[in-house]
Design a protein around this motif. Sequence first.
Motif, short mmCIF file in Angstrom:
data_model
loop_
_atom_site.label_atom_id
_atom_site.label_comp_id
_atom_site.label_asym_id
_atom_site.label_seq_id
_atom_site.Cartn_x
_atom_site.Cartn_y
_atom_site.Cartn_z
N LEU A 1 81.03 -62.55 -28.37
CA LEU A 1 79.58 -62.32 -28.31
C LEU A 1 78.99 -62.86 -27.02
N LEU A 2 79.43 -64.06 -26.63
CA LEU A 2 78.90 -64.63 -25.39
C LEU A 2 79.32 -63.77 -24.20
N GLY A 3 80.54 -63.24 -24.26
CA GLY A 3 80.98 -62.34 -23.21
C GLY A 3 80.10 -61.09 -23.16
N VAL A 4 79.79 -60.54 -24.33
CA VAL A 4 78.91 -59.38 -24.39
C VAL A 4 77.54 -59.74 -23.82
N GLY A 5 77.04 -60.91 -24.21
CA GLY A 5 75.74 -61.34 -23.70
C GLY A 5 75.73 -61.42 -22.19
N ARG A 6 76.79 -61.99 -21.66
CA ARG A 6 76.86 -62.13 -20.21
C ARG A 6 76.91 -60.74 -19.55
#
Lengths: 318, 434
Positions: free
Chosen positions: A232-237
């Motif tokens: 999710l954090l990767g997607v957010g970034r």
Amino acid sequence: MPEADANREPSPPRPWSMLRTFHVAVDWCEPLVEWIIRICGWSAILFVFAIFFFVFREGSEMLLGGLDLKEFFTSPNWRPDSVVRPQYGILALLAGTISVTGLAMLIAVPLGLGAAVYVAEFAGPRSKETLKVVIELLAAIPSVVWGFIGYMVLGPIIIWATGAPVGINVLNGGIILALMSVPIIVSVSEDALRAVPDSYREAALALGASRWEIVSRVLFPAAKNGLLAAVLLGVGRAIGETMAVLMATGHAVQIPHSLLDPVRTLTATIAAELGETVSGEEHYGVLFVIGIVLFAIAFVVNLTADLVVKGIRGEKHD
Amino acid sequence: MTEPNSDCLQYFVTGTSEEEPRSSSDADGSREQPFTSLRQALEALGTDTSRTPSSDGNRGGPTVMLTCIARAGASPPPNGTPSHQYFVDPFTPARGKGTEQAPWDSFEVAYAKLTDLARSQQLALRVGDRLEICCREVFTATALEKWKNIKEAIAKYVFLTMALTCFLPVVVILTFLLVKAWPALSVDFLVTNPQNNLTAGGIWAPLIGTFFLVLTSLLVAAPIGILAGVYLNEYASDNWITRIINLAVMNLAGVPSIVHALFGVGAFVHFAYMGRSLLAAACTVAVMTLPVIITSTREALAAVPMSFREACWNMGATRWQTIRTIVLPNSIAGILTGVILQVARAAGETAPILFTGAVLYVPIADAGWEYMVPYGPNDRFMALSYHLFALSTQIRGISDELLYGTAVVLIGLVLLVNSFAIGLRIFLRSRKKW
């Protein structure tokens, strides 16, 4: 003993020190200091609200009146400069963001998780430290440099390899975003894998499991929340990335039909067009509305990641 | 194999004499009629198959023991660790050295090899020595286990490949950039102003602009960030407001940089009437990089043991006195690491300064005071990151060296500052006292 006291040399008087006076003064008004610290502690909340407030403030005029929200979300026509009838449909931009982010995640998630497993479970202590430092350094490379790499290095390579007319397209942006989001995915999922108690590994070893079986049958299920948070954090970034996609995905506002179509993302649109607009006009307001959309997406993604991670902590207490 | 059992065949040898054996008939290796030499013993054992224990999978079972005694009928030395130990394992490939790691595959081979050794005088027994040939007593891989090991090796190399796929391309690309930029890189390149519509000269104006941007943002972000970290680690109790603060910090880090830029335009440029200026840009960058400082300060403070604080409180110090005299001095280097990381981050950011103050070109003086401090807080400024963006997308007819040189200086700057922070952290960890 009075004699001993008399013989002892009197200690020299402490030199007057500005710092000391300052410290005394600071100690004296401790409640004030505590309040300053408290306010600074709350500042993060304050800033998040301020971001929402000011972005909303600039965009509110368009959001609450003026803007046809149905058209905004469902029309692929983004023609802000049209003299006859400007159209503000972000569907094509959304498609751009989703396609580039999706491709990036298709590349980055397997690679990132694999790299995290290697770092956490297979690497020796030395190579582990080295890899972690490399990951940290990679995460530090500025996004404009990634954009530059996409524009100047990867673009020509893609033209050479695929014969596409332009090298800056979904594929380019996807690869660049993948390389950018790999470090965050690796470091967060490595943390998640390391957070699995050693007793789990030992129990699996005692049952005769090989390292691969430990990873696939024990660690992945045990750390799945942390791994999900990493993704999710990767997607957010990837969704929020601006400069890299601005330079690496081309400038065509269109719904992409192939990997080699140039697209424009939400973030790149703001970056490319805000400079041409004047405060108060429609176009300016709409760009801020896009900002609100992005803020909302980022908020949801981060909140979900946080809840997912908290989920792990909850489980551990059992 | 100190405990003789049914599988253990014991033979005796006298002396190490190499004279011809008297006769093989009266020497059967028993204590009363021992072999006269090691060579004779081994040859006798090798030819007589009835004296060879079967090594067909009875793992850890049969053992052949040759003990050297002074004369016939003498009592053997007490059992102890044998002086010569050789191993046999029928499940290994034929080529072995008799060691535990590489055993021979049968007793026949063992006898043959040992006889060779004894003949060439490389192996001799003294009185009291004991030679043992035993089946290797270890777990060896079954087919299932071997398959598991293969799978594990495959998994390991697949993961290694994945890890390398993530990092190697970047290393290759960075090397490529460095090679392309090499002709341009020099001190002159750093300290000369851009000339001729940015297509010539160096990068001094953007470089110094980035320096002032970072400095100003640091002045804003460091105090707030450090105090926020202090609050979160020292004052905050575990309640809903702390949870919200943590969420806010995470969100602040997760909000897209372009939204930070919009915030900067709305809040600092317009609302605070700063206009597009160095100050507005620095404030925007400061808000954006605040989480970096908060997180590292928290970590640094959390690393100070609780007992330090408790000892200080016991002396009657207040909470703030404890923080000021005990906690902060013990964690200052860790906090510094966070601040350095913030510097690296701020130097590379482009999106937040796009509309808040960075411009394509500002003519600045080539010497003197104005050269060193070209931008006031209310001036628009050039920054290295924006300069790279503008050079690569908006300026035509620029030489590759200049372009790649700018990129490499920016990367180098950021990586250098970051490595410094990482090095500091590693150094601190190595000399940690508690």
